[in-house]
Design a protein around this motif. Structure first.
Motif, PDB file in Angstrom:
ATOM      1  N   ALA A 253       7.889  -7.894  26.957  1.00  0.00           N
ATOM      2  CA  ALA A 253       7.502  -9.017  28.010  1.00  0.00           C
ATOM      3  C   ALA A 253       8.115  -8.080  29.319  1.00  0.00           C
ATOM      4  N   THR A 254       7.466  -8.022  30.266  1.00  0.00           N
ATOM      5  CA  THR A 254       8.146  -7.584  31.643  1.00  0.00           C
ATOM      6  C   THR A 254       9.008  -8.548  31.984  1.00  0.00           C
ATOM      7  N   ALA A 255      10.126  -8.022  32.406  1.00  0.00           N
ATOM      8  CA  ALA A 255      11.395  -8.955  33.090  1.00  0.00           C
ATOM      9  C   ALA A 255      10.645  -9.918  34.245  1.00  0.00           C
ATOM     10  N   ARG A 256      11.161 -11.342  34.100  1.00  0.00           N
ATOM     11  CA  ARG A 256      10.541 -12.046  34.973  1.00  0.00           C
ATOM     12  C   ARG A 256      11.374 -13.522  35.239  1.00  0.00           C
ATOM     13  N   GLU A 257      11.334 -14.130  36.293  1.00  0.00           N
ATOM     14  CA  GLU A 257      11.749 -15.231  36.756  1.00  0.00           C
ATOM     15  C   GLU A 257      10.585 -16.476  36.784  1.00  0.00           C
ATOM     16  N   GLU A 258      11.143 -17.520  36.451  1.00  0.00           N
ATOM     17  CA  GLU A 258      10.060 -18.596  36.384  1.00  0.00           C
ATOM     18  C   GLU A 258      10.773 -19.598  37.598  1.00  0.00           C
ATOM     19  N   ALA A 259       9.487 -20.677  37.861  1.00  0.00           N
ATOM     20  CA  ALA A 259       9.529 -21.707  38.880  1.00  0.00           C
ATOM     21  C   ALA A 259       8.597 -22.880  38.147  1.00  0.00           C
TER      22      ALA A 259
ATOM     23  N   THR B 138      16.063  -7.444  37.305  1.00  0.00           N
ATOM     24  CA  THR B 138      17.261  -7.090  36.781  1.00  0.00           C
ATOM     25  C   THR B 138      17.214  -7.906  35.430  1.00  0.00           C
ATOM     26  N   ILE B 139      17.584  -7.451  34.520  1.00  0.00           N
ATOM     27  CA  ILE B 139      17.869  -8.117  33.163  1.00  0.00           C
ATOM     28  C   ILE B 139      18.447  -9.475  33.307  1.00  0.00           C
ATOM     29  N   GLU B 140      19.185  -9.529  34.090  1.00  0.00           N
ATOM     30  CA  GLU B 140      20.176 -10.845  34.343  1.00  0.00           C
ATOM     31  C   GLU B 140      19.495 -11.939  34.956  1.00  0.00           C
ATOM     32  N   ALA B 141      18.543 -11.424  35.634  1.00  0.00           N
ATOM     33  CA  ALA B 141      17.631 -12.595  36.430  1.00  0.00           C
ATOM     34  C   ALA B 141      16.642 -12.915  35.317  1.00  0.00           C
ATOM     35  N   ASP B 142      16.169 -12.250  34.460  1.00  0.00           N
ATOM     36  CA  ASP B 142      15.132 -12.579  33.296  1.00  0.00           C
ATOM     37  C   ASP B 142      16.245 -13.538  32.483  1.00  0.00           C
ATOM     38  N   LEU B 143      17.529 -13.202  32.088  1.00  0.00           N
ATOM     39  CA  LEU B 143      18.255 -14.297  31.127  1.00  0.00           C
ATOM     40  C   LEU B 143      18.452 -15.392  31.595  1.00  0.00           C
ATOM     41  N   GLY B 144      18.508 -15.551  32.916  1.00  0.00           N
ATOM     42  CA  GLY B 144      18.686 -16.821  33.768  1.00  0.00           C
ATOM     43  C   GLY B 144      17.811 -17.984  33.359  1.00  0.00           C
ATOM     44  N   ARG B 145      16.475 -17.554  32.874  1.00  0.00           N
ATOM     45  CA  ARG B 145      15.482 -18.458  32.692  1.00  0.00           C
ATOM     46  C   ARG B 145      15.354 -19.219  31.454  1.00  0.00           C
ATOM     47  N   ARG B 146      16.516 -18.570  30.597  1.00  0.00           N
ATOM     48  CA  ARG B 146      16.346 -19.030  29.061  1.00  0.00           C
ATOM     49  C   ARG B 146      16.815 -20.499  28.992  1.00  0.00           C
TER      50      ARG B 146
END
Length: 374
Positions: free
Chosen positions: A91-97, A112-120
């Motif tokens: 998957a492409t690194a992503r943020e969610e709303a 960043t990977i940190e931003a992606d991890l923040g949606r888990r």
């Protein structure tokens, strides 16, 4: 809990998944990361077959460049590919709303990977390992510490509001690993409303729970948290069904996940007729049981219909040595008479009144040629 050393993780990963070598060769430093449950299970030294990768950039482009078979899901910027016969989720690194509670998220690329991890969902699933570069654990939310003490902790206070199915996942992890809820997480979870999620999404997560080896405990947890009401008020029926499906003659009779879910949360169905029945002949038992689907059969047996043991283990395997071709060869015309003859022969064979090919054929011919007095 004794977790694996970080320096050993990359070596363990490549040893268990040689298909990742091609990805490593094409991935630049800090560009492709192993994430989520795969990292968790490596730390726990548990075997895992599914691999989830996050790409900083375009996952589909990288997957295509690898020459892999790719199925792209554009809405969520994900791709499923096969390398050396093994399936990988990329998957492409992503943020969610989330526009409203329980809605599917709106996703945008993350830098960043940190931003992606923040949606888990939980800290233990919010860790990553770079596939190239120095071995290091990217753990912005303290997942390693929570894993070490067996705690389930959400990343933010709206976690169960945004996606209430995370509560079902909490039950999965609680049952699978024996983990407990962090205090604030438990308070937030008890306020989760599964009804804000579509029935289809809710059912998918519940079936995943039902597929767990410790599924009965998972449903118990959901009930203890006040999120579901178990059929019968407790998990007794779920436990009986799980035991049945694990032993002969019931192994493989019905899909375990669907049957356990029906035992846990399903309303009473057609199994009531089977429980109330007391067929006096094998042929009557076969006729009755044959009208019900496998899930109902398992539930009925768990509720006390002991006669179904002989149906499953013996009577349903009974077959005639003759078939319609034999009746046609004997002069019976095509049509309902063929079915009538074969049915009568099977009934009498089940009930022990005839045996052997000759008696079967004689019985079938007599029944096929009977015209009801017309």
């Amino acid at each position: 809990m004794n977790l694996a050393r970080i320096d050993d993780l990359t070596e363990a990963l490549r040893g268990a998944h040689p298909e990742l070598e091609a990805v490593c060769d094409m991935a630049g430093p800090e560009r492709v990361f192993l994430v989520g449950g795969a990292v968790r299970d490596l730390l726990l030294r548990r075997e895992r077959t599914d691999i989830d990768l996050i790409v900083i950039g375009d996952a589909a482009t990288l997957a295509t460049a690898l020459g892999a078979e790719v199925v792209e899901h554009e809405r969520f910027a994900t791709a499923k590919l096969r390398l050396d016969g093994r399936e990988i989720d990329m998957a492409t690194a992503r943020e969610e709303a989330y526009e409203r509670p329980g809605a599917l998220p709106t996703v945008v690329p993350a830098a960043t990977i940190e931003a992606d991890l923040g949606r888990r969902d939980f800290t233990i699933n919010a860790m990553a390992l770079p596939l190239r570069g120095e071995p290091r654990l990217i753990d912005p939310h303290g997942g390693q510490a929570d894993l070490g003490v067996g705690l389930l902790r959400v990343l933010h206070s709206r976690s169960f509001v945004d996606d209430p199915t995370r509560a079902v996942r909490a039950a999965r992890y609680g049952a699978r690993f024996g983990f407990t809820l962090e205090e604030e997480t438990e308070a937030l979870l008890r306020d989760a409303d599964l009804e804000t999620v579509s029935a289809d999404r809710r059912n998918v997560e519940l079936l995943r729970l039902a597929a767990e080896p410790e599924a009965p405990r998972g449903f118990e947890l959901l009930a203890e948290w006040g999120l579901v009401e178990l059929r019968g008020g407790d998990a007794a029926l779920v436990n009986r069904v799980a035991e049945l499906l694990a032993a002969a003659p019931w192994q493989g009779v019905a899909a375990r996940d669907r049957t356990l879910l029906a035992a846990a949360l399903g309303p009473p169905g057609s199994e009531g007729e089977l429980v109330a029945a007391n067929p006096q002949k094998p042929s009557l038992a076969v006729e009755l049981a044959g009208r019900h689907d496998p899930v109902a059969l398992v539930l009925a047996r768990a509720l006390g219909a002991e006669w179904l043991d002989r149906y499953i283990g013996e009577w349903r395997q009974v077959a005639l040595e003759i078939d319609g071709e034999d009746l046609l060869a004997a002069g019976v015309p095509e049509g309902p008479a063929i079915g009538r003859g074969l049915k009568e022969a099977l009934v009498r064979k089940l009930d022990g009144e005839i045996s052997g090919r000759d008696q079967e054929l004689e019985t079938a011919l007599a029944a096929a040629r009977w015209d009801g007095g017309e």
